[in-house]
Design a protein around this motif. Structure first.
Motif, PDB file in Angstrom:
ATOM      1  N   LEU A 160      38.979  13.012  10.252  1.00  0.00           N
ATOM      2  CA  LEU A 160      37.669  12.363  10.187  1.00  0.00           C
ATOM      3  C   LEU A 160      37.123  12.070  11.582  1.00  0.00           C
ATOM      4  CD1 LEU A 160      38.284   9.836   7.252  1.00  0.00           C
ATOM      5  CD2 LEU A 160      37.007  11.992   7.171  1.00  0.00           C
ATOM      6  N   GLY A 161      37.978  11.592  12.447  1.00  0.00           N
ATOM      7  CA  GLY A 161      37.526  11.286  13.806  1.00  0.00           C
ATOM      8  C   GLY A 161      37.045  12.522  14.543  1.00  0.00           C
ATOM      9  N   ARG A 162      37.718  13.622  14.331  1.00  0.00           N
ATOM     10  CA  ARG A 162      37.321  14.854  15.011  1.00  0.00           C
ATOM     11  C   ARG A 162      36.030  15.419  14.427  1.00  0.00           C
ATOM     12  NH1 ARG A 162      43.217  14.987  14.906  1.00  0.00           N
ATOM     13  NH2 ARG A 162      43.905  14.859  17.074  1.00  0.00           N
ATOM     14  N   LEU A 163      35.826  15.260  13.124  1.00  0.00           N
ATOM     15  CA  LEU A 163      34.567  15.720  12.537  1.00  0.00           C
ATOM     16  C   LEU A 163      33.404  14.829  12.966  1.00  0.00           C
ATOM     17  CD1 LEU A 163      35.781  16.708   8.966  1.00  0.00           C
ATOM     18  CD2 LEU A 163      35.193  18.234  10.868  1.00  0.00           C
ATOM     19  N   SER A 164      33.661  13.548  13.151  1.00  0.00           N
ATOM     20  CA  SER A 164      32.642  12.668  13.715  1.00  0.00           C
ATOM     21  C   SER A 164      32.284  13.109  15.131  1.00  0.00           C
ATOM     22  CB  SER A 164      33.144  11.220  13.727  1.00  0.00           C
ATOM     23  OG  SER A 164      32.174  10.347  14.274  1.00  0.00           O
ATOM     24  N   ALA A 165      33.320  13.504  15.889  1.00  0.00           N
ATOM     25  CA  ALA A 165      33.064  14.025  17.235  1.00  0.00           C
ATOM     26  C   ALA A 165      32.290  15.336  17.167  1.00  0.00           C
ATOM     27  CB  ALA A 165      34.379  14.221  17.980  1.00  0.00           C
ATOM     28  N   ALA A 166      32.582  16.171  16.168  1.00  0.00           N
ATOM     29  CA  ALA A 166      31.832  17.421  16.016  1.00  0.00           C
ATOM     30  C   ALA A 166      30.352  17.139  15.821  1.00  0.00           C
ATOM     31  CB  ALA A 166      32.387  18.223  14.836  1.00  0.00           C
ATOM     32  N   ALA A 167      30.032  16.126  15.000  1.00  0.00           N
ATOM     33  CA  ALA A 167      28.627  15.755  14.813  1.00  0.00           C
ATOM     34  C   ALA A 167      27.999  15.339  16.133  1.00  0.00           C
ATOM     35  CB  ALA A 167      28.531  14.626  13.788  1.00  0.00           C
ATOM     36  N   LYS A 168      28.722  14.573  16.923  1.00  0.00           N
ATOM     37  CA  LYS A 168      28.215  14.139  18.224  1.00  0.00           C
ATOM     38  C   LYS A 168      27.943  15.326  19.139  1.00  0.00           C
ATOM     39  CE  LYS A 168      31.306  12.482  20.999  1.00  0.00           C
ATOM     40  NZ  LYS A 168      32.309  11.551  21.576  1.00  0.00           N
ATOM     41  N   TYR A 169      28.907  16.244  19.204  1.00  0.00           N
ATOM     42  CA  TYR A 169      28.743  17.385  20.100  1.00  0.00           C
ATOM     43  C   TYR A 169      27.635  18.325  19.617  1.00  0.00           C
ATOM     44  CZ  TYR A 169      33.104  15.855  22.244  1.00  0.00           C
ATOM     45  OH  TYR A 169      34.072  15.118  22.886  1.00  0.00           O
ATOM     46  N   LEU A 170      27.492  18.477  18.314  1.00  0.00           N
ATOM     47  CA  LEU A 170      26.392  19.308  17.800  1.00  0.00           C
ATOM     48  C   LEU A 170      25.052  18.680  18.117  1.00  0.00           C
ATOM     49  CD1 LEU A 170      27.871  20.406  14.353  1.00  0.00           C
ATOM     50  CD2 LEU A 170      27.439  21.871  16.342  1.00  0.00           C
ATOM     51  N   ARG A 171      24.970  17.368  18.047  1.00  0.00           N
ATOM     52  CA  ARG A 171      23.719  16.693  18.404  1.00  0.00           C
ATOM     53  C   ARG A 171      23.389  16.921  19.875  1.00  0.00           C
ATOM     54  NH1 ARG A 171      20.678  12.949  16.046  1.00  0.00           N
ATOM     55  NH2 ARG A 171      22.203  12.643  14.380  1.00  0.00           N
ATOM     56  N   ARG A 172      24.403  16.965  20.713  1.00  0.00           N
ATOM     57  CA  ARG A 172      24.193  17.190  22.146  1.00  0.00           C
ATOM     58  C   ARG A 172      23.977  18.661  22.472  1.00  0.00           C
ATOM     59  NH1 ARG A 172      29.268  13.586  24.413  1.00  0.00           N
ATOM     60  NH2 ARG A 172      28.313  11.503  24.185  1.00  0.00           N
ATOM     61  N   GLY A 173      24.275  19.536  21.525  1.00  0.00           N
ATOM     62  CA  GLY A 173      24.158  20.965  21.795  1.00  0.00           C
ATOM     63  C   GLY A 173      25.364  21.551  22.493  1.00  0.00           C
ATOM     64  N   PHE A 260      35.121   5.597   6.099  1.00  0.00           N
ATOM     65  CA  PHE A 260      34.732   6.463   7.220  1.00  0.00           C
ATOM     66  C   PHE A 260      34.229   7.816   6.717  1.00  0.00           C
ATOM     67  CE2 PHE A 260      36.394   8.234  11.545  1.00  0.00           C
ATOM     68  CZ  PHE A 260      35.106   8.216  12.052  1.00  0.00           C
ATOM     69  N   VAL A 261      34.689   8.235   5.537  1.00  0.00           N
ATOM     70  CA  VAL A 261      34.247   9.523   4.992  1.00  0.00           C
ATOM     71  C   VAL A 261      32.733   9.532   4.833  1.00  0.00           C
ATOM     72  CG1 VAL A 261      34.325  11.060   2.997  1.00  0.00           C
ATOM     73  CG2 VAL A 261      36.434  10.010   3.843  1.00  0.00           C
ATOM     74  N   ALA A 262      32.197   8.472   4.228  1.00  0.00           N
ATOM     75  CA  ALA A 262      30.745   8.393   4.016  1.00  0.00           C
ATOM     76  C   ALA A 262      29.994   8.352   5.340  1.00  0.00           C
ATOM     77  CB  ALA A 262      30.405   7.165   3.168  1.00  0.00           C
ATOM     78  N   ARG A 263      30.552   7.662   6.321  1.00  0.00           N
ATOM     79  CA  ARG A 263      29.889   7.590   7.626  1.00  0.00           C
ATOM     80  C   ARG A 263      29.815   8.976   8.273  1.00  0.00           C
ATOM     81  NH1 ARG A 263      29.146   3.703  11.485  1.00  0.00           N
ATOM     82  NH2 ARG A 263      28.468   2.520   9.650  1.00  0.00           N
ATOM     83  N   VAL A 264      30.921   9.722   8.245  1.00  0.00           N
ATOM     84  CA  VAL A 264      30.928  11.058   8.846  1.00  0.00           C
ATOM     85  C   VAL A 264      29.994  11.986   8.081  1.00  0.00           C
ATOM     86  CG1 VAL A 264      32.348  13.058   9.442  1.00  0.00           C
ATOM     87  CG2 VAL A 264      33.268  10.745   9.740  1.00  0.00           C
ATOM     88  N   ARG A 265      29.974  11.851   6.769  1.00  0.00           N
ATOM     89  CA  ARG A 265      29.071  12.680   5.972  1.00  0.00           C
ATOM     90  C   ARG A 265      27.616  12.425   6.359  1.00  0.00           C
ATOM     91  NH1 ARG A 265      30.511  15.537   1.902  1.00  0.00           N
ATOM     92  NH2 ARG A 265      32.360  14.295   1.407  1.00  0.00           N
ATOM     93  N   ALA A 266      27.285  11.163   6.594  1.00  0.00           N
ATOM     94  CA  ALA A 266      25.920  10.819   7.006  1.00  0.00           C
ATOM     95  C   ALA A 266      25.612  11.365   8.403  1.00  0.00           C
ATOM     96  CB  ALA A 266      25.732   9.315   6.964  1.00  0.00           C
ATOM     97  N   GLN A 267      26.595  11.296   9.295  1.00  0.00           N
ATOM     98  CA  GLN A 267      26.392  11.814  10.656  1.00  0.00           C
ATOM     99  C   GLN A 267      26.096  13.309  10.623  1.00  0.00           C
ATOM    100  OE1 GLN A 267      30.124  10.594  12.333  1.00  0.00           O
ATOM    101  NE2 GLN A 267      29.292   8.690  13.198  1.00  0.00           N
ATOM    102  N   LEU A 268      26.823  14.034   9.787  1.00  0.00           N
ATOM    103  CA  LEU A 268      26.593  15.479   9.696  1.00  0.00           C
ATOM    104  C   LEU A 268      25.274  15.786   8.977  1.00  0.00           C
ATOM    105  CD1 LEU A 268      30.249  16.557   8.783  1.00  0.00           C
ATOM    106  CD2 LEU A 268      29.065  16.996  10.949  1.00  0.00           C
ATOM    107  N   ALA A 269      24.947  14.989   7.956  1.00  0.00           N
ATOM    108  CA  ALA A 269      23.696  15.227   7.211  1.00  0.00           C
ATOM    109  C   ALA A 269      22.477  15.049   8.105  1.00  0.00           C
ATOM    110  CB  ALA A 269      23.630  14.283   6.010  1.00  0.00           C
ATOM    111  N   GLN A 270      22.548  14.156   9.066  1.00  0.00           N
ATOM    112  CA  GLN A 270      21.422  13.928   9.966  1.00  0.00           C
ATOM    113  C   GLN A 270      21.099  15.129  10.837  1.00  0.00           C
ATOM    114  OE1 GLN A 270      22.519  10.431  12.166  1.00  0.00           O
ATOM    115  NE2 GLN A 270      22.257   9.049  10.412  1.00  0.00           N
ATOM    116  N   LEU A 271      22.038  16.081  10.899  1.00  0.00           N
ATOM    117  CA  LEU A 271      21.850  17.256  11.759  1.00  0.00           C
ATOM    118  C   LEU A 271      21.165  18.396  11.031  1.00  0.00           C
ATOM    119  CD1 LEU A 271      25.351  17.200  13.480  1.00  0.00           C
ATOM    120  CD2 LEU A 271      23.190  16.435  14.464  1.00  0.00           C
TER     121      LEU A 271
END
Length: 272
Positions: A160-173, A260-271
């Protein structure tokens, strides 16, 4: 020496067998060495010509056990010409010291060798073949290590932590960083799947899964693969999250799905 076991190795493993015979002869000539064990694919009986040698040398538990390492190194160098080698001192999960050494011989044989004090008698690991043990320090039935609830939770939160980081890095490009953490999240996913199918040593992830005869790969795992493309990395990250959430009830022993699952899902959905 367990000569019968060495003779029974297939012809394609003759180079590995020669090295192991040499290690045992080295042990016989060195009073500090009390145990020689081979494990992993060779010990399990599913090695092939490409397999390396995973071995343990147990030495007397003197305070100065490191002083005997130079003689072991000289013996290993005498077995065959060495192309390259690397050693480092580490501490295991129980705080006990050991030295890990990787050797690439000129003939292509690789050995991943652990040297440590034997400390006391111990039970074997499930894939061990004992080649030298004059004091019978290795005895009893193999140890069975089931993953603890804490390990399972650690692997889940690692993913989960790494997928949250993936959302962060995708947002940054930053596609390379997103790709790297997605790969690591998949490694944790494999560990949880290994738990789900009762594979021994699930901490080894995909390797543990493939060591189970006839084991089924995690359905849908191919959806977690992506090239350096933002949209495909996002899709793969969502797929990895879905699989983590689906596996959790099968491995969590009644623990609720982490918020945390729901939080990561929301982070990815925002992208999207």
């Amino acid at each position: 020496m367990n000569e019968a076991w060495l003779r029974a190795l297939p012809a394609e493993l003759a180079p590995q067998a020669d090295v192991l015979r040499g290690v045992v002869e080295l042990a016989k000539a060195n009073d500090r060495i009390r145990v020689v064990v081979v494990g992993c694919s060779l010990g399990r009986g599913n090695a092939d010509a490409l397999s390396d040698i995973d071995a343990w040398i147990g030495v007397t538990d003197d305070a100065d056990w490191r002083e005997g390492l130079s003689a072991i190194d000289a013996g290993l160098a005498a077995l065959a010409p060495i192309l390259d080698r690397h050693s480092q001192f580490l501490v295991d999960g129980k705080g006990k010291p050991y030295r890990g050494t990787f050797i690439e011989y000129q003939n292509g044989v690789q050995i991943d060798l652990t040297v440590s004090p034997t400390f006391a008698e111990r039970r074997p690991d499930r894939d061990w073949v004992v080649l030298y043990d004059p004091d019978a320090r290795v005895s009893g039935v193999p140890e069975t290590r089931h993953p603890t609830d804490e390990q399972v939770r650690t692997w889940m939160f690692g993913g989960l932590g790494r997928l949250s980081a993936a959302a962060k890095y995708l947002r940054r490009g930053s596609l390379w960083e997103a790709h790297a953490v997605l790969e690591s999240a998949r490694a944790d996913l494999w560990r949880l799947w290994a738990v789900a199918i009762d594979a021994p040593d699930p901490q080894f992830g995909l390797t543990a899964v493939l060591d189970v005869p006839g084991a089924q790969l995690l359905p849908g795992i191919e959806r977690t693969i992506a090239p350096l493309d933002r949209a495909k990395l996002l899709d793969a990250s969502v797929a990895c999250l879905d699989l983590l959430a689906e596996l959790w009830p099968k491995v969590a022993r009644g623990q609720p799905l982490p918020p945390f699952v729901a939080r990561v899902r929301a982070q990815l959905a925002q992208l999207r």
